[in-house]
Design a protein around this motif. Structure first.
Motif, short mmCIF file in Angstrom:
data_model
loop_
_atom_site.label_atom_id
_atom_site.label_comp_id
_atom_site.label_asym_id
_atom_site.label_seq_id
_atom_site.Cartn_x
_atom_site.Cartn_y
_atom_site.Cartn_z
N LEU A 19 20.67 32.45 -4.66
CA LEU A 19 19.26 32.39 -4.33
C LEU A 19 19.07 31.70 -2.98
CD1 LEU A 19 17.70 31.28 -7.75
CD2 LEU A 19 18.29 33.58 -6.95
N SER A 20 18.06 32.14 -2.26
CA SER A 20 17.73 31.54 -0.97
C SER A 20 16.24 31.20 -0.95
CB SER A 20 18.03 32.51 0.17
OG SER A 20 19.39 32.85 0.21
N CYS A 21 15.91 30.19 -0.18
CA CYS A 21 14.51 29.80 -0.01
C CYS A 21 14.35 29.29 1.41
CB CYS A 21 14.14 28.72 -1.02
SG CYS A 21 12.47 28.07 -0.82
N VAL A 22 13.38 29.82 2.11
CA VAL A 22 13.14 29.41 3.48
C VAL A 22 11.72 28.87 3.60
CG1 VAL A 22 13.01 30.14 5.88
CG2 VAL A 22 14.75 31.11 4.37
N ALA A 23 11.60 27.72 4.24
CA ALA A 23 10.29 27.10 4.46
C ALA A 23 9.80 27.44 5.86
CB ALA A 23 10.40 25.60 4.30
N ALA A 73 18.47 22.66 9.65
CA ALA A 73 18.03 23.28 10.90
C ALA A 73 17.23 24.56 10.64
CB ALA A 73 19.23 23.58 11.79
N GLN A 74 17.65 25.31 9.63
CA GLN A 74 16.98 26.55 9.28
C GLN A 74 15.88 26.35 8.24
OE1 GLN A 74 17.55 29.43 10.86
NE2 GLN A 74 19.03 28.31 12.13
N LYS A 75 15.72 25.11 7.77
CA LYS A 75 14.74 24.80 6.72
C LYS A 75 14.97 25.71 5.51
CE LYS A 75 11.28 23.24 10.06
NZ LYS A 75 12.06 23.58 11.26
N ALA A 76 16.23 25.83 5.14
CA ALA A 76 16.60 26.75 4.06
C ALA A 76 17.31 26.02 2.94
CB ALA A 76 17.51 27.85 4.61
N LEU A 77 17.14 26.56 1.76
CA LEU A 77 17.75 26.01 0.54
C LEU A 77 18.44 27.15 -0.18
CD1 LEU A 77 17.93 23.51 -1.42
CD2 LEU A 77 15.93 24.51 -2.57
N TYR A 78 19.59 26.86 -0.74
CA TYR A 78 20.36 27.88 -1.44
C TYR A 78 20.77 27.40 -2.83
CZ TYR A 78 20.72 29.33 3.41
OH TYR A 78 20.42 29.68 4.70
#
Length: 120
Positions: A19-23, A73-78
């Protein structure tokens, strides 16, 4: 601030998903980033969490199978999910505590959810 989650799907028992999540939006900094899930008829529960300092925590039910990571840096969560079980079937939500400006307290934001279905 918007959180966009993706990566859910249908998988067989023992399979894997990521799963990925980007803010996006006006973001000064992000404190905690978390994954929650909610199965039909059940309360939403914390699956895994990640602090800005690199700390992580997991629900007992997913320890050793799931791994949370983030790219500040990418404001991403996995969330790497391995050895999936039918009881992992749920809608998975990303959640973040975001500061939109310096000296401003964090606010909590939720993504729209992504469905994970594990079939036996």
């Amino acid at each position: 601030v918007q959180l966009q989650a993706s990566g859910g799907g249908l998988v067989q028992v023992g399979g894997s998903l990521r799963l990925s999540c980007v803010a996006t939006g006006v973001i000064f900094s992000i404190d905690t980033m978390n994954w929650y899930r909610q199965a039909p008829g059940k309360q939403r529960e914390l699956v895994a969490g990640s602090t800005s300092a690199g700390g992580t925590n997991y629900a007992d039910s997913v320890k050793g199978r799931f791994s949370i990571s983030r790219d500040n840096a990418q404001k991403a969560l996995y969330l790497q999910m391995n050895n999936l079980r039918p009881e992992d079937t749920a809608v998975y939500y990303c959640n973040s505590e975001v500061r939109r400006a310096p000296y401003v307290g964090p606010r909590q934001f939720w993504g729209q959810g992504t469905q994970v279905t594990v079939s036996s």
